[in-house]
Every structure is written in C-alpha cells, then in structure tokens.
Design an enzyme around this catalytic site. Sequence first.
Site: not given
Ligand code: 13P
Length: 284
Positions: A81, A133, A177-178, A207
């Site tokens: 990722d 991306e 994120h987060g 997410g």
């Molecule tokens: P979150 O940490 O907000 O769930 O995001 C996960 C993500 O997009 C990893 O690339």
Amino acid sequence: MSLVNMKELLAKSDSTFAVGAFNVSDMEMAMGAIKAAEEMHAPLILQIAEGRLRYSPLELLGPIMLAAARQCKMPTAVHLDHGRTLETVRLALTLGFTSVMFDGSHFPLEENIAKTKEIVALAEKFGASVEGEIGSIGGAEGDMASADIKVTSVEEAKRFAEETKVDALAVAIGTAHGNYKETPNLRIDRLKEIHAAVDTPLVLHGGTGLTAEDFHNCLANGITKINIATASYDSSAAKIKEVHKAKPDANYFDFSDAISVGTYENVKKHMEIFGLKGKSKLYN
Ligand code: 13P
C-alpha cells in the site's frame, strides 16, 4: 484457494460488493484478517503501507503475509500500500507480493504518469498488479507526509488510466487516512463521473470512520476496492486495553491474542458491510 493476483479479485466486483483491503502490521493482525475471511467465505486483500515499515520491516513482515495468504482457504492477494520508492516496490515484488501501489500523487501529473509507467513495466515482469493514485487523498498512512484533499479531476483520471494502464486507480473523493475530525464531504457526484469515463477498477482510501451508507454509495457507483487501516489498529489496541482491564495479571499471549481478535472483529464487520459474505464462490 490461497495466494492470487489482486487484478483477478477486483475483476469480479460489481456494484453490489467491493473487495476489502486490510492493512496489517504483524502476524497476529494477519491471522485475525484471515480468520474473518474464512468465516465470511470472502476474498481478501492483505496490505502494508510503506509508511508503516519502520515498525514492520518488509523483509520480515512480507514473508509472513505471503505465508498467511497461501494458508488462507479464501482467495487472498498480498499488496504493498502507498509504495513511495522504486526500491520498496522492487523489494515487495521480489518477495512475491501479487500487487503493488505506487503513490505518485504528490508529483505533477506528467511525472506521476512517467514514474507509474516504470512501475507497471517492472510489475509486469513479476506478473503482479499495480494500483496508481491520482488527485490527493487527505491525511497520512503512517510515516507518509500528511496531504490535503485534492479531489480527482475526471480528465486527469482518464489520461492517467489510459497512459499508465494501471490495474486499479485510487481516487480522491473527499476521504482521508486516519480518524475523521469532522464528517467528510464525500463527492459521489465526482465518483460517478470518473466511473463513467474510466474503465479501470477504482479504489477508495481512508475507509475508517465512514458509515455503512457511505460505503454502499461508493460501491454502488464504481468503487471495487476499499482500504481499511486505522479501524483495525484501533480495534486491536482497544482489545488489548480491555484484556488488561479485565485481567490485571494478563500475560504476553493474552495480549497477542487480543491483537488478533481486535483485527478479526473489525475485518469481519467491514466485510459484512462491503457485501462480501459468500463471495469467495465467485473465484472457484
Ligand atoms: P484508514 O486508515 O483511514 O482506514 O485508511 C486506510 C487506507 O486508505 C490505507 O491506504
């Protein structure tokens, strides 16, 4: 069943379900995610972000993720990722990851396209999928520099997809994120436009903290892969605290179990929301 290419998993996704991609940082989290997938009879993507490698070196965690995927009875892809450097992407591919993300979203468009094309050519030699991306997802995954949200433009997404030929495309539609400090403004209108213009499977990052309704809106309008990281880390940390509170003399193995259980519960919950129950049968 075991280790598969991410492209194959995303190919079956339709507007009724999206494949969950769950970040893991150790063996316990991977075990929890696999248990959830097996119970749900669901496909799975196990992933680790380059920004988290300070805690979980890829040379050590990568083989664990791959062994876990091979052992899992459900079709499982292993994905890097937010790969930021060619060296890390190359290492993931050499270890046997079936998919890598190259995140060049902080570069100007031309440079992002050129660098992503190099990654696509490299991954092809390993038979692995590539996620790119375009636009900018907010916040940061681990040690990544924190970014402001820049909603993906339809024209740029179309050009990026056509020129790079990535297998999956992460789009910025208002997520970050987060944990969210305020309710995100999800641009489903923009997602619909991108989906109409681009054939490549679309990926939702950030997410954690979205509602079931948000997820359903996204997967009904073109999202085929949904990333969840923080919610699993939080769920495992909460489980450790719970065990510590309930059992002051808890030992190392009680905490190690708590990590697995916390991730298992979070992955299972999200798999249900993403419509993944029983979907492994599509991959037979
Ligand atoms: P979150 O940490 O907000 O769930 O995001 C996960 C993500 O997009 C990893 O690339």
